[in-house]
Design an enzyme around this catalytic site. Structure first.
Site: not given
Length: 196
Positions: A44, A89
């Site tokens: 990701s 993230k």
């Protein structure tokens, strides 16, 4: 004479044990409260971070300074697919921000923002689609701005990232942010001391 030698050896052994215990205690404190290695799992955050990279997170920084836009953070205990995981993230939205994506372009509070860390991925797209699909906070999360004390985070690999766009993840409270990272420490070929 032999008793003195044995006593001296015993004292040396005790000193060595004390030194080892002290070193282990210092290492534990540093790892728990200052700097912690974390394993990247999944794709990701590619191309910034690859699966199985090890990063060092600064746990103390966010306690004394604000988290900045575009910092890479580790978030603890995010409920994904009915189990809790730590995720890595990038902070895109700060408290009070209005976030929108249109035509693969980020807008924050109506102002266009560049994301140079995505340039490589955009060039490598094999199709004519966008890297990041169009969305607004209101469409995805039912809010017009990022709530106070919370953050909006995205993975750099936008097509596969499970991030704040997903209501299951949603906005991230500051207290769930373990720390920031800009250091890849393993594997050797990926070592980088300022990947942000």
């Amino acid at each position: 004479m032999e008793d003195k030698i044995q006593e001296k050896q015993k004292n040396e052994l005790v000193e060595w044990i004390k030194a080892i215990v002290f070193a282990l205690l210092v290492a534990f404190v540093i790892k728990q409260f200052l700097f912690t290695p974390v394993l990247v799992q999944g794709a990701s955050m590619m191309p910034t971070l690859e699966d199985k990279d090890r990063v060092i997170i600064n746990r103390i920084g966010p306690k004394f300074k604000s988290i900045d836009r575009f910092d890479v953070v580790v978030v603890e205990n995010v409920l994904l697919n009915k189990k809790e995981e730590n995720i890595i993230k990038r902070v895109v939205g700060l408290p009070g921000d209005k976030i929108e994506y249109k035509d693969d372009q980020l807008y924050i509070n109506g102002e266009k923002f560049s994301e140079p860390y995505l340039d490589q991925y955009k060039k490598e797209l094999k199709d004519t689609g966008s890297l990041t699909y169009d969305f607004t906070l209101d469409q995805n999360l039912g809010k017009t701005t990022v709530p106070e004390g919370q953050y909006f985070v995205l993975g750099d690999n936008r097509r596969v990232s499970n991030d704040s766009r997903n209501p299951e993840v949603g906005f991230i409270p500051k207290e769930r942010i373990m720390g920031t990272t800009s250091i890849i420490c393993w594997p050797i070929e990926h070592i980088d001391f300022s990947f942000n």
